[in-house]
Design a protein around this motif. Structure first.
Motif, short mmCIF file in Angstrom:
data_model
loop_
_atom_site.label_atom_id
_atom_site.label_comp_id
_atom_site.label_asym_id
_atom_site.label_seq_id
_atom_site.Cartn_x
_atom_site.Cartn_y
_atom_site.Cartn_z
N PHE A 289 -0.08 -17.05 22.13
CA PHE A 289 -0.95 -16.10 22.84
C PHE A 289 -2.14 -16.86 23.43
N LEU A 290 -2.76 -16.29 24.43
CA LEU A 290 -3.96 -16.90 25.00
C LEU A 290 -5.03 -16.91 23.91
N THR B 46 0.54 -13.42 27.91
CA THR B 46 1.28 -12.23 28.30
C THR B 46 0.55 -11.51 29.43
N GLU B 47 1.18 -10.47 29.93
CA GLU B 47 0.63 -9.72 31.06
C GLU B 47 -0.75 -9.15 30.74
N LYS C 211 -6.14 -11.07 32.65
CA LYS C 211 -7.51 -10.91 33.17
C LYS C 211 -8.53 -11.77 32.41
N TYR C 212 -8.10 -12.39 31.29
CA TYR C 212 -9.00 -13.24 30.52
C TYR C 212 -8.78 -14.73 30.80
N VAL C 213 -7.81 -15.05 31.64
CA VAL C 213 -7.42 -16.45 31.85
C VAL C 213 -8.56 -17.29 32.42
N GLU C 214 -9.24 -16.80 33.46
CA GLU C 214 -10.30 -17.59 34.08
C GLU C 214 -11.46 -17.84 33.13
N ASP C 215 -11.84 -16.84 32.36
CA ASP C 215 -12.90 -17.03 31.36
C ASP C 215 -12.46 -18.03 30.31
N PHE C 216 -11.20 -17.97 29.94
CA PHE C 216 -10.69 -18.90 28.93
C PHE C 216 -10.71 -20.34 29.45
#
Length: 216
Positions: free
Chosen positions: A10-11, A43-44, A48-53
């Motif tokens: 998971f992210l 996952t889908e 929306k958290y990818v850029e912050d991560f």
């Protein structure tokens, strides 16, 4: 400082989702003591958290983000069909690209959650690197419970088929690990009952609230 290849199912970020949030805490604790090269699946609902991560990783000196591999419903179905002889849950995260492109430059591989366990197992064999499995749930036990409690005939058949496949392969996969990290003495006892060497089972409960140190 030793170097870890961390595979996250998971992210690993501070999202509202339990798997993602738990992985985030584990990642931060491991990065206190090791250089971490991170390959994360997402996952889908985590998109929306990818850029912050990504920004979080840039701010952490001990974390190098290799890539984030998106997992779609199509991907999960494709993996389960391609590896039809393996339990679908254990191949839910897989990347052929990174199975053959990662280099042997790590002291060990850390596999977070069982969805990546087959991918991690194959990667450790190709790279000839020791592997640590982080086990949040014993899948054989979980599927056995679902199989016995399910009333719908078709679902019971599916759970039974998956349970049969998991029972024959989960122990073999976990046996390949240098270390198996679990969250409770109960989980440790289940693994011991499965005839897994007690010496390689480490209970860290709760493991995301303390430093992660792994001895040779």
């Amino acid at each position: 400082m030793k170097k870890i290849l961390y595979i996250s199912s998971f992210l690993p970020y501070d999202t509202p989702f339990a798997g993602s949030k738990t992985s985030y805490r584990i990642l931060k604790n491991i990065a206190k003591n090791y250089k971490v090269n991170l390959l994360s699946f997402s996952t889908e609902v985590e998109k929306k958290y990818v850029e912050d991560f990504k920004q979080f990783c840039k701010n952490e000196s001990n974390i190098n983000l290799i890539d984030i591999v998106h997992v779609s419903n199509f991907t999960r179905v494709f993996n389960s069909l391609l590896f039809f002889f393996l339990p679908a849950f254990l191949v839910a995260r897989f990347s052929f690209k990174y199975l053959f492109s990662l280099k042997k430059q790590y002291d060990f591989i850390y596999i977070d959650w069982s969805q990546s366990i087959v991918f991690g197992y194959l990667l450790s064999k190709i790279l000839d690197i020791p592997i640590i499995y982080s086990v949040a749930d014993i899948i054989t036990q979980s599927l056995e419970r679902k199989y016995k409690e399910e009333k719908n005939f078709l679902k019971k058949l599916i759970f039974g088929f998956e349970y049969f496949k998991t029972k024959s392969i989960e122990k073999k996969l976990l046996d390949s690990g240098r270390l198996i990290v679990v969250q409770s003495a109960k989980d440790k006892n289940i693994l011991v009952d499965m005839k897994i060497d007690e010496e390689k089972i480490l209970v860290i409960a709760p493991y995301f609230n303390q430093d992660m140190l792994f001895e040779e």
